[in-house]
Design an enzyme around this catalytic site. Structure first.
Site, PDB file in Angstrom:
ATOM      1  N   PRO A 145       0.747  -1.192  -0.161  1.00 59.92           N
ATOM      2  CA  PRO A 145       0.048   0.177   0.173  1.00 59.92           C
ATOM      3  C   PRO A 145       0.895   1.154  -0.122  1.00 59.92           C
ATOM      4  O   PRO A 145       1.929   1.483   0.720  1.00 59.92           O
ATOM      5  CB  PRO A 145      -0.785  -0.058   1.280  1.00 59.92           C
ATOM      6  CG  PRO A 145      -0.077  -1.104   1.978  1.00 59.92           C
ATOM      7  CD  PRO A 145       0.705  -1.970   1.147  1.00 59.92           C
ATOM      8  N   ASN A 146       0.292   2.180  -0.637  1.00 59.96           N
ATOM      9  CA  ASN A 146       0.902   3.653  -0.942  1.00 59.96           C
ATOM     10  C   ASN A 146       2.204   3.860  -1.702  1.00 59.96           C
ATOM     11  O   ASN A 146       2.807   4.887  -1.939  1.00 59.96           O
ATOM     12  CB  ASN A 146       1.103   4.286   0.664  1.00 59.96           C
ATOM     13  CG  ASN A 146      -0.201   4.382   1.042  1.00 59.96           C
ATOM     14  OD1 ASN A 146      -1.368   4.847   0.804  1.00 59.96           O
ATOM     15  ND2 ASN A 146      -0.270   3.674   2.457  1.00 59.96           N
ATOM     16  N   ARG A 191       5.218  11.251  -2.671  1.00 58.05           N
ATOM     17  CA  ARG A 191       4.870  10.787  -1.377  1.00 58.05           C
ATOM     18  C   ARG A 191       6.351  10.922  -0.229  1.00 58.05           C
ATOM     19  O   ARG A 191       7.173  10.351  -0.414  1.00 58.05           O
ATOM     20  CB  ARG A 191       4.498   9.374  -1.116  1.00 58.05           C
ATOM     21  CG  ARG A 191       4.043   8.783   0.350  1.00 58.05           C
ATOM     22  CD  ARG A 191       4.162   7.102   0.292  1.00 58.05           C
ATOM     23  NE  ARG A 191       3.913   6.661   1.680  1.00 58.05           N
ATOM     24  CZ  ARG A 191       4.120   5.498   1.891  1.00 58.05           C
ATOM     25  NH1 ARG A 191       4.788   4.634   1.101  1.00 58.05           N
ATOM     26  NH2 ARG A 191       3.614   5.263   3.289  1.00 58.05           N
ATOM     27  N   TYR A 200      11.358   8.672   1.539  1.00 63.21           N
ATOM     28  CA  TYR A 200      11.185   7.749   0.468  1.00 63.21           C
ATOM     29  C   TYR A 200      11.965   8.112  -0.787  1.00 63.21           C
ATOM     30  O   TYR A 200      12.047   7.219  -1.558  1.00 63.21           O
ATOM     31  CB  TYR A 200       9.784   7.276  -0.028  1.00 63.21           C
ATOM     32  CG  TYR A 200       9.089   6.874   1.351  1.00 63.21           C
ATOM     33  CD1 TYR A 200       9.383   5.734   1.971  1.00 63.21           C
ATOM     34  CD2 TYR A 200       7.841   7.444   1.933  1.00 63.21           C
ATOM     35  CE1 TYR A 200       8.830   5.031   3.100  1.00 63.21           C
ATOM     36  CE2 TYR A 200       7.303   6.850   3.052  1.00 63.21           C
ATOM     37  CZ  TYR A 200       7.496   5.709   3.637  1.00 63.21           C
ATOM     38  OH  TYR A 200       7.203   5.240   4.554  1.00 63.21           O
ATOM     39  N   ASN A 241       8.128  -5.713  -0.585  1.00 65.65           N
ATOM     40  CA  ASN A 241       7.910  -4.487   0.245  1.00 65.65           C
ATOM     41  C   ASN A 241       6.407  -4.205   0.582  1.00 65.65           C
ATOM     42  O   ASN A 241       5.746  -3.937  -0.221  1.00 65.65           O
ATOM     43  CB  ASN A 241       8.383  -3.317  -0.502  1.00 65.65           C
ATOM     44  CG  ASN A 241       8.227  -1.881   0.458  1.00 65.65           C
ATOM     45  OD1 ASN A 241       7.899  -1.964   1.456  1.00 65.65           O
ATOM     46  ND2 ASN A 241       8.862  -0.912  -0.018  1.00 65.65           N
ATOM     47  N   ALA A 289       2.926  -0.776   4.860  1.00 67.56           N
ATOM     48  CA  ALA A 289       2.383  -0.707   6.471  1.00 67.56           C
ATOM     49  C   ALA A 289       2.133  -2.043   6.701  1.00 67.56           C
ATOM     50  O   ALA A 289       2.093  -2.296   8.001  1.00 67.56           O
ATOM     51  CB  ALA A 289       1.489   0.546   6.496  1.00 67.56           C
ATOM     52  N   HIS A 332       3.796  -4.381   9.370  1.00 65.74           N
ATOM     53  CA  HIS A 332       3.839  -4.248  10.798  1.00 65.74           C
ATOM     54  C   HIS A 332       2.674  -4.602  11.316  1.00 65.74           C
ATOM     55  O   HIS A 332       2.568  -4.865  12.523  1.00 65.74           O
ATOM     56  CB  HIS A 332       4.218  -2.532  11.199  1.00 65.74           C
ATOM     57  CG  HIS A 332       5.138  -1.886  10.334  1.00 65.74           C
ATOM     58  ND1 HIS A 332       6.340  -2.408  10.341  1.00 65.74           N
ATOM     59  CD2 HIS A 332       4.955  -1.073   9.347  1.00 65.74           C
ATOM     60  CE1 HIS A 332       7.172  -1.713   9.412  1.00 65.74           C
ATOM     61  NE2 HIS A 332       6.503  -0.793   8.908  1.00 65.74           N
ATOM     62  N   ASP A 362       1.882 -15.448   7.513  1.00 64.78           N
ATOM     63  CA  ASP A 362       1.537 -17.058   7.138  1.00 64.78           C
ATOM     64  C   ASP A 362       1.751 -17.417   5.598  1.00 64.78           C
ATOM     65  O   ASP A 362       2.072 -18.368   5.562  1.00 64.78           O
ATOM     66  CB  ASP A 362       0.073 -17.216   7.777  1.00 64.78           C
ATOM     67  CG  ASP A 362      -0.252 -17.372   9.071  1.00 64.78           C
ATOM     68  OD1 ASP A 362       0.829 -17.509   9.923  1.00 64.78           O
ATOM     69  OD2 ASP A 362      -1.263 -17.293   9.460  1.00 64.78           O
ATOM     70  N   GLU A 377      12.508  -9.389   1.825  1.00 61.40           N
ATOM     71  CA  GLU A 377      11.913  -8.372   2.456  1.00 61.40           C
ATOM     72  C   GLU A 377      12.910  -6.860   2.215  1.00 61.40           C
ATOM     73  O   GLU A 377      14.018  -6.802   2.514  1.00 61.40           O
ATOM     74  CB  GLU A 377      11.704  -8.137   3.913  1.00 61.40           C
ATOM     75  CG  GLU A 377      11.022  -7.138   4.722  1.00 61.40           C
ATOM     76  CD  GLU A 377      10.987  -6.969   6.272  1.00 61.40           C
ATOM     77  OE1 GLU A 377      11.824  -7.860   6.562  1.00 61.40           O
ATOM     78  OE2 GLU A 377       9.894  -6.703   6.572  1.00 61.40           O
ATOM     79  N   HIS A 418      12.744  -2.695   2.490  1.00 62.25           N
ATOM     80  CA  HIS A 418      11.946  -1.315   2.662  1.00 62.25           C
ATOM     81  C   HIS A 418      12.890  -0.024   2.248  1.00 62.25           C
ATOM     82  O   HIS A 418      14.200  -0.098   2.555  1.00 62.25           O
ATOM     83  CB  HIS A 418      11.913  -1.268   4.393  1.00 62.25           C
ATOM     84  CG  HIS A 418      10.845  -2.183   4.920  1.00 62.25           C
ATOM     85  ND1 HIS A 418       9.611  -2.086   4.536  1.00 62.25           N
ATOM     86  CD2 HIS A 418      11.245  -3.339   5.506  1.00 62.25           C
ATOM     87  CE1 HIS A 418       8.932  -3.319   5.031  1.00 62.25           C
ATOM     88  NE2 HIS A 418       9.861  -3.836   5.589  1.00 62.25           N
ATOM     89  N   SER A 426      12.987   2.945   3.454  1.00 62.03           N
ATOM     90  CA  SER A 426      13.373   3.711   4.698  1.00 62.03           C
ATOM     91  C   SER A 426      14.062   2.600   5.602  1.00 62.03           C
ATOM     92  O   SER A 426      13.824   1.313   5.675  1.00 62.03           O
ATOM     93  CB  SER A 426      12.180   4.359   5.152  1.00 62.03           C
ATOM     94  OG  SER A 426      11.423   3.424   5.503  1.00 62.03           O
ATOM     95  N   ARG A 481      12.911   4.784  12.890  1.00 58.65           N
ATOM     96  CA  ARG A 481      11.677   5.558  12.776  1.00 58.65           C
ATOM     97  C   ARG A 481      10.545   5.379  13.823  1.00 58.65           C
ATOM     98  O   ARG A 481      11.140   4.956  14.988  1.00 58.65           O
ATOM     99  CB  ARG A 481      11.007   5.508  11.243  1.00 58.65           C
ATOM    100  CG  ARG A 481      11.657   5.938  10.209  1.00 58.65           C
ATOM    101  CD  ARG A 481      11.055   5.391   8.718  1.00 58.65           C
ATOM    102  NE  ARG A 481       9.970   6.258   8.596  1.00 58.65           N
ATOM    103  CZ  ARG A 481       8.874   6.109   7.836  1.00 58.65           C
ATOM    104  NH1 ARG A 481       9.015   5.018   7.002  1.00 58.65           N
ATOM    105  NH2 ARG A 481       7.735   6.900   7.583  1.00 58.65           N
ATOM    106  N   ARG A 520       7.052   0.786  13.524  1.00 55.79           N
ATOM    107  CA  ARG A 520       7.771   0.405  12.591  1.00 55.79           C
ATOM    108  C   ARG A 520       8.708  -0.822  12.758  1.00 55.79           C
ATOM    109  O   ARG A 520       9.509  -1.157  11.780  1.00 55.79           O
ATOM    110  CB  ARG A 520       8.116   1.518  11.547  1.00 55.79           C
ATOM    111  CG  ARG A 520       7.011   2.280  10.837  1.00 55.79           C
ATOM    112  CD  ARG A 520       7.730   3.431   9.924  1.00 55.79           C
ATOM    113  NE  ARG A 520       6.764   4.567   9.814  1.00 55.79           N
ATOM    114  CZ  ARG A 520       5.828   4.517   9.146  1.00 55.79           C
ATOM    115  NH1 ARG A 520       5.352   3.675   8.269  1.00 55.79           N
ATOM    116  NH2 ARG A 520       4.855   5.758   9.289  1.00 55.79           N
TER     117      ARG A 520
HETATM  118  C1  DQA Z   1       8.041   1.144   3.961  1.00 54.31           C
HETATM  119  C2  DQA Z   1       8.207   1.325   5.310  1.00 54.31           C
HETATM  120  C3  DQA Z   1       6.899   1.137   5.888  1.00 54.31           C
HETATM  121  O1  DQA Z   1       7.027   1.397   7.492  1.00 54.31           O
HETATM  122  C4  DQA Z   1       5.804   2.328   5.479  1.00 54.31           C
HETATM  123  O2  DQA Z   1       4.518   2.032   5.951  1.00 54.31           O
HETATM  124  C5  DQA Z   1       5.727   2.090   4.024  1.00 54.31           C
HETATM  125  C6  DQA Z   1       7.083   2.212   3.123  1.00 54.31           C
HETATM  126  C7  DQA Z   1       9.429   1.383   3.231  1.00 54.31           C
HETATM  127  O3  DQA Z   1       9.767   1.226   2.067  1.00 54.31           O
HETATM  128  O4  DQA Z   1      10.186   2.284   3.746  1.00 54.31           O
HETATM  129  O5  DQA Z   1       4.606   2.342   3.340  1.00 54.31           O
HETATM  130  O6  DQA Z   1       7.840  -0.164   3.621  1.00 54.31           O
END
Ligand code: DQA
Length: 145
Positions: free
Chosen positions: A11-12, A19, A24, A75, A78, A81, A88, A99, A101, A103, A108, A112
């Site tokens: 998401p996002n 953003r 980011y 990735n 959110a 978390h 699962d 995995e 990320h 950031s 942070r 997170r």
């Molecule tokens: C993120 C870190 C997450 O905490 C955050 O909710 C994101 C981006 C990152 O790529 O740094 O949406 O996954």
């Protein structure tokens, strides 16, 4: 297994480029996809790149990667978390999941600092911006060598 890497974004992440650019970076998700395709080619891999804001679609994509992809880069945004369902799903499949990320989530907010993915991932790369995806591809190529 052919060297196809599924790159799944949660998401996002479709808003990258506009953003919270201090956190980011200014690269869009399309920029990251293009950079991943280039690097994958150099490494003898290919990529399938997806983004969704839907937790269930991420679960479905993880299931779909099983038996098809050599590895997954995830990735989960959110959902990282919060999502026992993603934990699962990663646990349920055979394909290694890296995995990523952008950031440094550990520098942070406290919420997170906990990843539901990390305990079931092959490894985690955090805090290197978009370069993290390329580092993940390198790690996958090295694991396959
Ligand atoms: C993120 C870190 C997450 O905490 C955050 O909710 C994101 C981006 C990152 O790529 O740094 O949406 O996954």
């Amino acid at each position: 297994m052919a060297g196809i890497v599924h790159i799944l974004n949660g998401p996002n992440l479709n808003l990258l480029g506009t953003r919270e650019t201090d956190t980011y970076g200014s690269q869009t998700l399309a920029d990251i996809e293009a950079a991943c395709a280039t690097r994958a080619g150099e490494l003898g891999l290919s990529v399938e790149f997806h983004q969704t804001n839907d937790e269930g679609v991420l679960v479905d994509r993880l299931h779909a990667a099983n038996g098809k992809a050599a590895a997954v880069i995830l990735n989960a945004g959110a959902y990282t978390h919060t999502s026992i369902a993603l934990h699962d799903a990663v646990r349920a499949i055979e394909v290694p999941v890296v995995e990523v990320h952008l950031s440094n989530v550990y520098a942070r907010e406290d919420f997170r600092h906990r990843s539901m993915i990390a305990p079931v991932a092959a490894g985690s790369i955090v805090g290197f911006g978009a370069r993290g995806y390329l580092l993940a591809l390198q790690a996958i190529a090295d694991m396959r060598a």
